[in-house]
Write a protein that holds these residues in place. Structure first.
Motif, PDB file in Angstrom:
ATOM      1  N   GLN A 177      -3.400   6.944  -2.064  1.00 16.54           N
ATOM      2  CA  GLN A 177      -3.704   5.632  -1.510  1.00 16.54           C
ATOM      3  C   GLN A 177      -5.157   5.290  -1.793  1.00 16.54           C
ATOM      4  OE1 GLN A 177      -2.628   5.969   2.590  1.00 16.54           O
ATOM      5  NE2 GLN A 177      -0.452   6.133   2.137  1.00 16.54           N
ATOM      6  N   VAL A 178      -5.381   4.052  -2.183  1.00 10.31           N
ATOM      7  CA  VAL A 178      -6.707   3.582  -2.578  1.00 10.31           C
ATOM      8  C   VAL A 178      -7.117   2.450  -1.650  1.00 10.31           C
ATOM      9  CG1 VAL A 178      -8.021   2.524  -4.436  1.00 10.31           C
ATOM     10  CG2 VAL A 178      -6.238   4.159  -4.979  1.00 10.31           C
ATOM     11  N   ARG A 179      -8.279   2.607  -1.012  1.00 13.44           N
ATOM     12  CA  ARG A 179      -8.805   1.565  -0.133  1.00 13.44           C
ATOM     13  C   ARG A 179     -10.277   1.355  -0.466  1.00 13.44           C
ATOM     14  NH1 ARG A 179      -4.187   1.598   0.075  1.00 13.44           N
ATOM     15  NH2 ARG A 179      -2.805   1.670   1.848  1.00 13.44           N
ATOM     16  N   PRO A 180     -10.715   0.096  -0.551  1.00 22.17           N
ATOM     17  CA  PRO A 180     -12.126  -0.175  -0.862  1.00 22.17           C
ATOM     18  C   PRO A 180     -13.037   0.215   0.288  1.00 22.17           C
ATOM     19  CG  PRO A 180     -10.905  -2.229  -0.597  1.00 22.17           C
ATOM     20  CD  PRO A 180      -9.931  -1.119  -0.415  1.00 22.17           C
ATOM     21  N   ARG A 181     -14.210   0.701  -0.045  1.00 20.62           N
ATOM     22  CA  ARG A 181     -15.212   1.011   0.981  1.00 20.62           C
ATOM     23  C   ARG A 181     -15.878  -0.251   1.506  1.00 20.62           C
ATOM     24  NH1 ARG A 181     -17.732   6.351  -1.967  1.00 20.62           N
ATOM     25  NH2 ARG A 181     -15.953   7.687  -1.457  1.00 20.62           N
ATOM     26  N   ASN A 182     -15.911  -1.293   0.685  1.00 25.25           N
ATOM     27  CA  ASN A 182     -16.539  -2.552   1.072  1.00 25.25           C
ATOM     28  C   ASN A 182     -15.595  -3.688   0.690  1.00 25.25           C
ATOM     29  OD1 ASN A 182     -18.090  -4.827   1.436  1.00 25.25           O
ATOM     30  ND2 ASN A 182     -19.853  -4.077   0.288  1.00 25.25           N
ATOM     31  N   VAL A 183     -14.900  -4.271   1.670  1.00 24.40           N
ATOM     32  CA  VAL A 183     -13.912  -5.310   1.380  1.00 24.40           C
ATOM     33  C   VAL A 183     -14.531  -6.639   0.962  1.00 24.40           C
ATOM     34  CG1 VAL A 183     -12.099  -4.315   2.808  1.00 24.40           C
ATOM     35  CG2 VAL A 183     -13.692  -5.954   3.809  1.00 24.40           C
ATOM     36  N   SER A 184     -15.846  -6.760   1.061  1.00 25.60           N
ATOM     37  CA  SER A 184     -16.490  -7.996   0.628  1.00 25.60           C
ATOM     38  C   SER A 184     -16.759  -8.004  -0.879  1.00 25.60           C
ATOM     39  CB  SER A 184     -17.795  -8.220   1.398  1.00 25.60           C
ATOM     40  OG  SER A 184     -18.738  -7.225   1.074  1.00 25.60           O
ATOM     41  N   ARG A 185     -16.350  -6.944  -1.560  1.00 18.04           N
ATOM     42  CA  ARG A 185     -16.491  -6.870  -3.026  1.00 18.04           C
ATOM     43  C   ARG A 185     -15.136  -7.087  -3.689  1.00 18.04           C
ATOM     44  NH1 ARG A 185     -20.591  -4.363  -5.833  1.00 18.04           N
ATOM     45  NH2 ARG A 185     -18.974  -3.407  -7.078  1.00 18.04           N
ATOM     46  N   PRO A 186     -15.103  -7.524  -4.957  1.00 13.93           N
ATOM     47  CA  PRO A 186     -13.829  -7.707  -5.660  1.00 13.93           C
ATOM     48  C   PRO A 186     -13.245  -6.344  -6.077  1.00 13.93           C
ATOM     49  CG  PRO A 186     -15.655  -8.335  -7.086  1.00 13.93           C
ATOM     50  CD  PRO A 186     -16.245  -8.001  -5.739  1.00 13.93           C
ATOM     51  N   LEU A 187     -12.343  -5.846  -5.259  1.00 14.35           N
ATOM     52  CA  LEU A 187     -11.747  -4.525  -5.477  1.00 14.35           C
ATOM     53  C   LEU A 187     -10.245  -4.604  -5.248  1.00 14.35           C
ATOM     54  CD1 LEU A 187     -14.469  -2.492  -3.545  1.00 14.35           C
ATOM     55  CD2 LEU A 187     -14.235  -2.667  -6.024  1.00 14.35           C
ATOM     56  N   VAL A 188      -9.550  -3.492  -5.467  1.00 14.96           N
ATOM     57  CA  VAL A 188      -8.106  -3.456  -5.282  1.00 14.96           C
ATOM     58  C   VAL A 188      -7.733  -2.636  -4.054  1.00 14.96           C
ATOM     59  CG1 VAL A 188      -7.708  -3.681  -7.769  1.00 14.96           C
ATOM     60  CG2 VAL A 188      -7.680  -1.429  -6.737  1.00 14.96           C
ATOM     61  N   VAL A 189      -6.519  -2.859  -3.587  1.00 18.00           N
ATOM     62  CA  VAL A 189      -5.931  -2.099  -2.496  1.00 18.00           C
ATOM     63  C   VAL A 189      -4.544  -1.702  -2.982  1.00 18.00           C
ATOM     64  CG1 VAL A 189      -5.127  -2.159  -0.112  1.00 18.00           C
ATOM     65  CG2 VAL A 189      -7.129  -3.499  -0.779  1.00 18.00           C
ATOM     66  N   GLY A 190      -4.225  -0.410  -2.964  1.00 22.91           N
ATOM     67  CA  GLY A 190      -2.910  -0.035  -3.446  1.00 22.91           C
ATOM     68  C   GLY A 190      -2.678   1.456  -3.460  1.00 22.91           C
ATOM     69  N   THR A 191      -1.719   1.852  -4.283  1.00 25.83           N
ATOM     70  CA  THR A 191      -1.353   3.257  -4.408  1.00 25.83           C
ATOM     71  C   THR A 191      -1.223   3.626  -5.875  1.00 25.83           C
ATOM     72  OG1 THR A 191      -0.138   3.122  -2.318  1.00 25.83           O
ATOM     73  CG2 THR A 191       0.304   5.028  -3.711  1.00 25.83           C
ATOM     74  N   LEU A 192      -1.890   4.705  -6.240  1.00 32.43           N
ATOM     75  CA  LEU A 192      -1.781   5.305  -7.570  1.00 32.43           C
ATOM     76  C   LEU A 192      -0.801   6.463  -7.475  1.00 32.43           C
ATOM     77  CD1 LEU A 192      -5.612   5.703  -8.038  1.00 32.43           C
ATOM     78  CD2 LEU A 192      -4.234   4.120  -9.381  1.00 32.43           C
ATOM     79  N   TYR A 193       0.045   6.623  -8.464  1.00 32.45           N
ATOM     80  CA  TYR A 193       0.920   7.785  -8.540  1.00 32.45           C
ATOM     81  C   TYR A 193       0.529   8.546  -9.799  1.00 32.45           C
ATOM     82  CZ  TYR A 193       3.597   5.536  -4.897  1.00 32.45           C
ATOM     83  OH  TYR A 193       3.970   4.964  -3.712  1.00 32.45           O
ATOM     84  N   LEU A 194       0.047   9.775  -9.614  1.00 33.75           N
ATOM     85  CA  LEU A 194      -0.488  10.570 -10.707  1.00 33.75           C
ATOM     86  C   LEU A 194       0.347  11.825 -10.912  1.00 33.75           C
ATOM     87  CD1 LEU A 194      -4.228  10.408  -9.597  1.00 33.75           C
ATOM     88  CD2 LEU A 194      -3.099   8.934 -11.269  1.00 33.75           C
ATOM     89  N   GLU A 195       0.632  12.128 -12.182  1.00 38.57           N
ATOM     90  CA  GLU A 195       1.317  13.383 -12.481  1.00 38.57           C
ATOM     91  C   GLU A 195       0.358  14.528 -12.167  1.00 38.57           C
ATOM     92  OE1 GLU A 195       3.387  15.843 -16.129  1.00 38.57           O
ATOM     93  OE2 GLU A 195       1.948  14.263 -16.564  1.00 38.57           O
ATOM     94  N   ARG A 196       0.835  15.489 -11.405  1.00 35.35           N
ATOM     95  CA  ARG A 196      -0.039  16.584 -10.960  1.00 35.35           C
ATOM     96  C   ARG A 196      -0.605  17.389 -12.134  1.00 35.35           C
ATOM     97  NH1 ARG A 196      -1.188  20.036  -6.546  1.00 35.35           N
ATOM     98  NH2 ARG A 196       0.268  19.054  -5.139  1.00 35.35           N
TER      99      ARG A 196
END
Length: 188
Positions: free
Chosen positions: A62-81
């Motif tokens: 899960q990916v969450r921005p540290r500063n929501v006042s910046r142009p960033l994404v919110v979502g989930t990455l799925y990575l092969e281990r």
């Protein structure tokens, strides 16, 4: 708008641009070097799909921005281990990422498929763009949704020489200046 109404082959690169930069311009990709400082990451579900060559372990991050006042994404990455290859990326953007005031939300899903046990290649992509407006004090809302499924890769076909010199297909290679914005409103 070839960057969101066409197949994205490079997972948008280190800076994500939607709508040729008019909708979203330079949202930092979480897997870029700069993204590692801009986001908080949390391990989510682990999936283990079974293939003909054996199981593949995929970690949800899960990916969450540290500063929501910046142009960033919110979502989930799925990575092969095993290889850390990006298998699936589902995301939206922070409100600061949207450059058009009538733009409510954009949701993107990029999915990769393992070919010959070697290459993670685009398999399915969807984008949903939601806009709202008010014309003559009457509220209107519309949704644009596009979906692609990419199949039947054939690597025996010779690659045309003229395509090697063609620009990257998947977003702008550099920001465009804001001087290209329309100077008159659509509504009068």
């Amino acid at each position: 708008h070839r960057d969101h109404l066409g197949i994205v082959t490079n997972n948008y690169g280190s800076l994500i641009r939607i709508g040729d930069g008019y909708d979203v311009l330079d949202a930092i990709h979480p897997l870029s070097l700069e993204g590692l400082d801009e986001y908080d990451f949390a391990l989510g579900d682990t999936l283990t799909p079974k293939t003909t060559k054996g199981p593949i372990e995929v970690l949800g991050v899960q990916v969450r921005p540290r500063n929501v006042s910046r142009p960033l994404v919110v979502g989930t990455l799925y990575l092969e281990r095993r290889s850390a290859a990006l298998v699936r990326f589902q995301f939206s953007f922070t409100p600061a990422a949207y450059r058009d005031t009538e733009l409510e939300d954009i949701t993107v899903v990029l999915e990769q498929s393992l070919l010959d046990g070697k290459w993670w290649l685009p398999y399915r992509q969807t984008i949903e763009i939601r806009r709202s407006s008010s014309v003559f004090d009457f509220p209107a809302r519309w949704i644009i949704k596009a979906k692609w499924e990419i199949e039947d890769y054939d690597f025996s076909v010779p690659f045309p020489a003229e395509l090697r010199a063609a620009p990257v297909y998947g977003g702008l290679t550099a920001p465009r200046p804001d001087t290209l914005r329309w100077t008159t409103p659509l509504r009068t």
